[in-house]
Design a protein around this motif. Structure first.
Motif, short mmCIF file in Angstrom:
data_model
loop_
_atom_site.label_atom_id
_atom_site.label_comp_id
_atom_site.label_asym_id
_atom_site.label_seq_id
_atom_site.Cartn_x
_atom_site.Cartn_y
_atom_site.Cartn_z
N ASP A 62 0.80 -1.22 0.00
CA ASP A 62 0.00 0.00 0.00
C ASP A 62 0.84 1.27 0.00
N ALA A 63 2.08 1.19 0.47
CA ALA A 63 2.92 2.39 0.52
C ALA A 63 4.36 1.98 0.81
N VAL A 64 5.28 2.89 0.51
CA VAL A 64 6.69 2.73 0.87
C VAL A 64 7.08 3.95 1.69
N PHE A 65 7.78 3.71 2.79
CA PHE A 65 8.29 4.79 3.64
C PHE A 65 9.82 4.72 3.64
N LEU A 66 10.47 5.87 3.55
CA LEU A 66 11.93 5.92 3.43
C LEU A 66 12.50 6.81 4.53
N ASP A 67 13.59 6.35 5.16
CA ASP A 67 14.23 7.23 6.13
C ASP A 67 15.07 8.27 5.40
N ALA A 68 15.62 9.22 6.15
CA ALA A 68 16.28 10.37 5.54
C ALA A 68 17.56 10.01 4.80
N THR A 69 18.11 8.81 5.02
CA THR A 69 19.36 8.42 4.37
C THR A 69 19.13 7.68 3.05
N CYS A 70 17.88 7.41 2.70
CA CYS A 70 17.59 6.75 1.42
C CYS A 70 17.68 7.75 0.27
N CYS A 71 17.95 7.25 -0.93
CA CYS A 71 18.00 8.12 -2.10
C CYS A 71 16.59 8.38 -2.63
N ASP A 72 16.51 9.30 -3.57
CA ASP A 72 15.23 9.79 -4.09
C ASP A 72 14.60 8.75 -5.03
N PRO A 73 13.39 8.28 -4.75
CA PRO A 73 12.74 7.34 -5.67
C PRO A 73 12.38 7.96 -7.01
N LEU A 74 12.41 9.30 -7.10
CA LEU A 74 12.09 9.97 -8.36
C LEU A 74 13.34 10.37 -9.14
N TYR A 75 14.48 9.84 -8.76
CA TYR A 75 15.68 9.93 -9.59
C TYR A 75 15.41 9.15 -10.89
N ARG A 76 15.92 9.64 -11.99
CA ARG A 76 15.59 9.05 -13.30
C ARG A 76 15.84 7.54 -13.34
N LYS A 77 17.00 7.11 -12.86
CA LYS A 77 17.31 5.68 -12.93
C LYS A 77 16.40 4.87 -12.02
N ALA A 78 16.07 5.41 -10.86
CA ALA A 78 15.18 4.69 -9.95
C ALA A 78 13.80 4.50 -10.58
N ILE A 79 13.29 5.55 -11.23
CA ILE A 79 11.99 5.44 -11.89
C ILE A 79 12.05 4.40 -13.00
N ARG A 80 13.14 4.44 -13.79
CA ARG A 80 13.27 3.52 -14.92
C ARG A 80 13.34 2.07 -14.43
N VAL A 81 14.17 1.81 -13.40
CA VAL A 81 14.30 0.45 -12.87
C VAL A 81 12.98 -0.03 -12.27
N SER A 82 12.24 0.89 -11.68
CA SER A 82 10.95 0.52 -11.08
C SER A 82 9.88 0.26 -12.12
N VAL A 83 10.19 0.51 -13.41
CA VAL A 83 9.24 0.40 -14.51
C VAL A 83 8.01 1.27 -14.21
N GLY A 84 8.26 2.43 -13.65
CA GLY A 84 7.19 3.38 -13.38
C GLY A 84 6.49 3.19 -12.06
N ALA A 85 6.83 2.14 -11.30
CA ALA A 85 6.14 1.89 -10.03
C ALA A 85 6.37 3.02 -9.02
N ALA A 86 7.51 3.71 -9.13
CA ALA A 86 7.76 4.84 -8.23
C ALA A 86 6.77 5.98 -8.47
N LEU A 87 6.12 5.97 -9.63
CA LEU A 87 5.10 6.97 -9.93
C LEU A 87 3.71 6.50 -9.51
N LYS A 88 3.61 5.26 -9.09
CA LYS A 88 2.31 4.67 -8.75
C LYS A 88 2.16 4.41 -7.26
N VAL A 89 3.17 3.81 -6.63
CA VAL A 89 3.06 3.43 -5.22
C VAL A 89 3.26 4.67 -4.34
N PRO A 90 2.32 5.00 -3.47
CA PRO A 90 2.49 6.17 -2.59
C PRO A 90 3.73 6.00 -1.70
N PHE A 91 4.44 7.10 -1.46
CA PHE A 91 5.61 7.04 -0.58
C PHE A 91 5.75 8.33 0.20
#
Length: 267
Positions: free
Chosen positions: A147-176
């Motif tokens: 239902d959601a992903v929570f990240l602590d302050a030391t995690c990198c940005d899920p909306l970084y281009r490579k992260a979005i690409r590897v997620s196959v767009g899931a970073a744009l879908k799953v609330p965080f």
């Protein structure tokens, strides 16, 4: 919408796409780059983020008709030849499909927690600074219905281009959402009625024997060091048994195993 032809790589209308890799590092002041057909479809379908423009290789435009029909009629769609697009991006764009999205105002972790359903599965990431791993975890979260992903302050940005690409767009879908105080976040989950499991090779309970209540938070840490000992001491720990002489998985693979187990046990 009528495509807008771009013949000059320095055309100010496509300035947001210039030198993509360098600007990945420098930041985009509230914007992000979505790359590829599937990711573009996710951006335009979910409505969680606003698309500002699209830049497409001329020979890819015809195959995007159904996807672009999901966009607002006033969304600028720029079209360029391969040489021009490569000069804009600063490297060879073999996918030939880019979009600029605008980040929404960051949702506080407490607000996202309060919006979760009574029966909820969430992922909590601690110290994961690798964009491939972040993207893979988001992909797994989407695949297994988290239902959601929570990240602590030391995690990198899920909306970084490579992260979005590897997620196959899931970073744009799953609330965080992000949180700064881990101890406070654990306490907030307690108040919300969550079981909280920390995944570790030294976990007390083998994952096949682990059962949870209606609400479950699954904690994952960085490869190598794993989750901090202070956190492991506070939570119930779960392990994934494997062959003798090998004790750990890549965090992305571990997240897939764990999410599959807990999502299946809840169905």
């Amino acid at each position: 919408m009528d495509p807008i032809r771009i013949d000059d790589p320095l055309d100010p209308r496509v300035s947001a796409y210039l030198d993509i890799r360098e600007r990945d590092l420098a930041g985009r002041q509230g914007r992000f780059v979505a790359e590829g057909k599937v990711v573009l479809d996710m951006l335009l379908s979910t409505g969680r983020f606003k698309a500002e423009s699209v830049l497409v290789l001329e020979n890819r435009l015809a195959g995007l008709g159904e996807i672009l029909r999901k966009a607002p009629v006033d969304l600028p769609v720029y079209v360029a030849a391969g040489e021009i697009m490569d000069r804009i991006a600063g490297f060879h764009m073999h996918r030939g499909i880019l979009a600029i999205g605008r980040k929404a105002t960051a949702q506080p972790a407490d607000a996202l927690l309060g919006a979760l359903p009574a029966r909820a599965l969430i992922v909590v990431l601690v110290g994961i600074a690798n964009h491939d791993n972040i993207g893979s975890v988001f992909r797994n979260a989407a695949a297994f219905g988290a239902d959601a992903v929570f990240l602590d302050a030391t995690c990198c940005d899920p909306l970084y281009r490579k992260a979005i690409r590897v997620s196959v767009g899931a970073a744009l879908k799953v609330p965080f959402a992000s949180f700064a105080d881990t101890v406070g976040f654990i306490a907030a989950l307690d108040r919300q009625g969550f079981d909280q499991f920390a995944l570790s090779p030294r976990g007390q309970t083998e994952i096949r024997d682990a059962t949870s209540a209606e609400r479950l938070a699954l904690y994952l840490g960085t490869e190598g060091e794993g989750l901090p000992e202070s956190l492991l001491d506070r939570l119930r720990t779960v392990r994934i048994d494997m062959a003798e002489g090998f004790d750990s998985l890549n965090v992305a693979a571990a997240s897939a195993v764990a999410l599959h187990h807990f999502s299946a046990s809840r169905r």
